[in-house]
Scaffold this active site. Structure first.
Site, short mmCIF file in Angstrom:
data_model
loop_
_atom_site.label_atom_id
_atom_site.label_comp_id
_atom_site.label_asym_id
_atom_site.label_seq_id
_atom_site.Cartn_x
_atom_site.Cartn_y
_atom_site.Cartn_z
N HIS A 55 53.79 41.42 31.65
CA HIS A 55 54.09 42.77 30.60
C HIS A 55 55.63 42.69 30.39
CE1 HIS A 55 49.74 43.30 31.28
NE2 HIS A 55 50.08 43.28 32.34
N GLU A 90 53.16 48.89 35.53
CA GLU A 90 52.87 47.62 35.99
C GLU A 90 54.10 46.63 35.82
OE1 GLU A 90 49.61 43.96 35.81
OE2 GLU A 90 49.55 45.75 34.48
N GLU A 140 47.21 39.35 41.23
CA GLU A 140 47.19 40.94 41.23
C GLU A 140 47.60 41.41 42.37
OE1 GLU A 140 46.40 42.42 38.41
OE2 GLU A 140 45.15 41.12 37.16
#
Length: 177
Positions: A10, A24, A142
């Site tokens: 991101h 995040e 993740e």
């Protein structure tokens, strides 16, 4: 020596998952930078797709990794679930469950489990640009659920150990290749 492409997921206007003001993109950048520093301290060359709060598409990041001829591509993310505190743990995503990327993912997950994360395993995803457009073994990590208070507490209180666990998983793979 190997060249590892460290990708902080991101960035910029794309915060990724958000929970109680936590974004995040910020966790991903802190982790990618910390892991990369440990790798560099162990003689591994590192290319960062970003070192500041900018956004590039996953395809652009894959192209960067290919352009620098990386040996491994590790994309750092935080997971999220529909409801807060529904799930915990780490999960690694790879394009193909067999081969070098899966071995890299297993090495990382095993070490993160030793630090205290629940191991959600290694799973195939064929629809992610950073996995299917890279020309090297690639893992999308993740690293805990951003909407899990337990995972956030673990990340915040044992941050350096967690960065070290990810780096150790990468080093174990690089050194045995």
């Amino acid at each position: 020596m190997a060249l590892v492409v460290m990708d902080a997921g991101h960035g910029g206007a794309n915060p990724g998952a958000v929970y109680n003001g936590r974004q995040e993109k910020d966790d991903a950048l802190r982790l990618a930078t910390a892991v990369g520093q440990i790798l560099e301290n162990n003689g591994v060359d590192v290319y960062y797709t970003r070192t500041s709060d900018i956004y590039e598409s996953p395809s652009q990041k894959a192209q960067e990794g290919n352009a620098v001829q990386g040996d491994y591509f590790v994309s750092i993310h935080r997971n999220s679930s529909p409801y807060p505190n529904q799930y915990t743990g780490v999960e690694s995503l790879v394009r193909n469950r067999y081969g070098e990327a899966a071995r890299l993912a297993e090495n990382i997950n095993t070490r993160l489990e030793q630090v205290g994360f629940e191991n959600q395993g290694v799973n195939e995803r064929t629809d992610l640009a950073v996995l299917n457009q890279t020309q090297m073994p690639a893992v999308l990590l993740e690293l805990g659920f951003i909407n899990s208070d337990a995972d956030n507490q673990l990340l915040d209180t044992r941050f350096q150990e967690i960065a070290g666990a990810v780096a150790e998983g990468i080093l174990a793979t690089v050194w045995s290749a």
